[in-house]
Design a protein around this motif. Structure first.
Motif, short mmCIF file in Angstrom:
data_model
loop_
_atom_site.label_atom_id
_atom_site.label_comp_id
_atom_site.label_asym_id
_atom_site.label_seq_id
_atom_site.Cartn_x
_atom_site.Cartn_y
_atom_site.Cartn_z
N ASP A 237 0.85 -1.19 0.00
CA ASP A 237 0.00 0.00 0.00
C ASP A 237 0.89 1.24 0.00
OD1 ASP A 237 0.68 0.68 2.78
OD2 ASP A 237 -0.63 -0.98 3.36
N ASN A 238 0.29 2.41 -0.03
CA ASN A 238 1.08 3.64 -0.19
C ASN A 238 1.99 3.93 1.00
OD1 ASN A 238 -1.25 4.46 1.44
ND2 ASN A 238 -0.50 6.55 1.14
N ARG A 239 1.68 3.33 2.18
CA ARG A 239 2.46 3.62 3.38
C ARG A 239 3.53 2.56 3.69
NH1 ARG A 239 3.01 8.25 5.50
NH2 ARG A 239 3.93 7.05 7.21
N SER A 240 3.59 1.49 2.93
CA SER A 240 4.50 0.39 3.28
C SER A 240 5.95 0.84 3.34
CB SER A 240 4.34 -0.76 2.29
OG SER A 240 3.04 -1.31 2.34
N LEU A 241 6.44 1.46 2.28
CA LEU A 241 7.83 1.90 2.26
C LEU A 241 8.06 3.04 3.25
CD1 LEU A 241 8.49 1.86 -1.59
CD2 LEU A 241 9.38 0.23 0.09
N ALA A 242 7.08 3.95 3.35
CA ALA A 242 7.21 5.07 4.27
C ALA A 242 7.32 4.59 5.72
CB ALA A 242 6.02 6.02 4.11
N ASP A 243 6.49 3.64 6.09
CA ASP A 243 6.53 3.13 7.46
C ASP A 243 7.83 2.39 7.73
OD1 ASP A 243 4.05 4.22 7.85
OD2 ASP A 243 2.95 2.32 7.73
N GLU A 244 8.33 1.67 6.73
CA GLU A 244 9.62 0.98 6.89
C GLU A 244 10.74 2.01 7.09
OE1 GLU A 244 12.58 -2.02 4.38
OE2 GLU A 244 10.47 -1.81 3.80
N TYR A 245 10.70 3.08 6.33
CA TYR A 245 11.71 4.14 6.46
C TYR A 245 11.68 4.76 7.85
CZ TYR A 245 13.75 8.80 5.99
OH TYR A 245 14.47 9.95 6.18
N HIS A 246 10.50 5.12 8.32
CA HIS A 246 10.39 5.77 9.63
C HIS A 246 10.72 4.79 10.76
CE1 HIS A 246 9.04 9.68 8.33
NE2 HIS A 246 8.20 9.11 7.49
N ARG A 247 10.40 3.53 10.59
CA ARG A 247 10.77 2.52 11.59
C ARG A 247 12.28 2.41 11.72
NH1 ARG A 247 10.03 -3.06 9.28
NH2 ARG A 247 12.09 -2.50 8.50
N ASP A 248 12.97 2.34 10.57
CA ASP A 248 14.44 2.23 10.60
C ASP A 248 15.07 3.52 11.11
OD1 ASP A 248 14.13 -0.29 9.62
OD2 ASP A 248 14.80 0.15 7.59
#
Length: 306
Positions: A237-248
């Motif tokens: 979904d549109n947030r998958s990469l964004a959430d991974e980035y912010h998690r890291d």
């Protein structure tokens, strides 16, 4: 589409809110057709998010589909409550005698481990071999694709110098493939992986369908083993990469900004989903091919390569 999933599965409300048709058992029983049996082996830590992503794509077909959620026989999950798993998932041992028209094997966040050191690798080998007798066609995703390519074909993988992370433009190698009908010539596809596969180790049984010269092969077809291997993530979904980035970022890992995700690199702007249509096309094409070629009788799946 009519997709049948448990009534109280959280993904159900999400799909209904998006306008997708979710069917209960009573209504399904009144339809004089055999629903396609699709299994999802979910190896991701966030089971709920992953099952919703794939259910969304499987649901976008006019065919009736029964989706069965499957997990490896593992001592537990740190990210998903055991009650949730027991309510909505079948363990591998519970489905090994069943047959499926289609089966999806997800990725897993274990890119740094050699395959043999993955704690459930022996079970994965059993499952991959089982797809040749109990499944008509299998879609392997990301780590699942790398694992199956290694197991079936001895394909080597290599560690890339930097993680491929973002939304990358790809090239359709074979536009005549039934799995790629309707796709544009250069689709944007989300990527999040540390490993690439060694092209020199690809044998004649494997056909490259989607490629990127810089970050490697994206998708392959395998007629011999009735499988497709998608190394990237059209299900995101549109947030998958964004959430991974912010998690890291929160973990102090200093991740690179996902390529082509945020407009002008502005992380305060909500990312757009520029691959949604291609994700739906891929899975609609896959399910249509299964429908056209699978035996009518489930018991005949796996016989003589069916």
């Amino acid at each position: 589409m009519p997709i049948r999933i448990p009534d109280d599965l959280p993904a159900r409300k999400t799909l209904e809110d998006e306008g997708l048709m979710v069917m209960d058992s009573t209504r399904a029983a009144r339809q004089d057709i055999r629903p396609l049996q699709i299994g999802l082996l979910n190896l991701m830590p966030n089971k709920e998010r992953t099952e919703t992503q794939f259910a969304r794509l499987v649901a976008a077909t006019p065919l009736q589909v029964d989706l069965t959620l499957v997990r490896v026989t593992d001592p537990g999950s740190r990210n998903t409550q055991e009650d949730y798993l027991n309510s909505f998932y079948k363990q591998w041992d519970e489905v090994r005698d069943r047959r499926f028209d289609g089966f999806i094997v997800t990725g897993a966040p274990i890119a740094n481990l050699p395959f043999a050191e993955v704690r459930y690798w022996p079970e994965m080998v059993e499952i991959m071999d089982w797809t040749q007798t109990n499944v008509h066609h299998t879609m392997f995703i990301c780590w699942g694709a790398q694992a199956a390519l290694h197991h079936f074909h001895g394909v080597r993988r290599r560690r890339m110098e930097t993680k491929a992370f973002g939304v990358f433009r790809h090239h359709i190698v074979n536009p005549r493939s039934p799995l790629l009908r309707g796709m544009s010539d250069s689709p944007m596809i989300p990527v999040s992986r540390y490993n690439d596969i060694d092209r020199a180790s690809l044998g004649p049984d494997l056909e490259v369908l989607i490629d990127n010269p810089d970050i490697g092969v994206c998708m392959l077809a395998d007629r011999r083993y009735r499988a497709a291997y998608m190394l990237n993530h059209l299900e995101y979904d549109n947030r998958s990469l964004a959430d991974e980035y912010h998690r890291d970022l929160a973990a102090g890992l200093d991740p690179a900004l996902p390529v082509n995700l945020y407009p002008d690199g502005d992380t305060s702007v909500e990312p757009e989903n520029r691959w949604r249509s291609h994700g739906h096309l891929l899975f609609q094409n896959w399910i249509n091919e299964i429908y056209q070629t699978t035996p009518f009788a489930l018991a005949d799946i796996g016989k003589s390569g069916a």
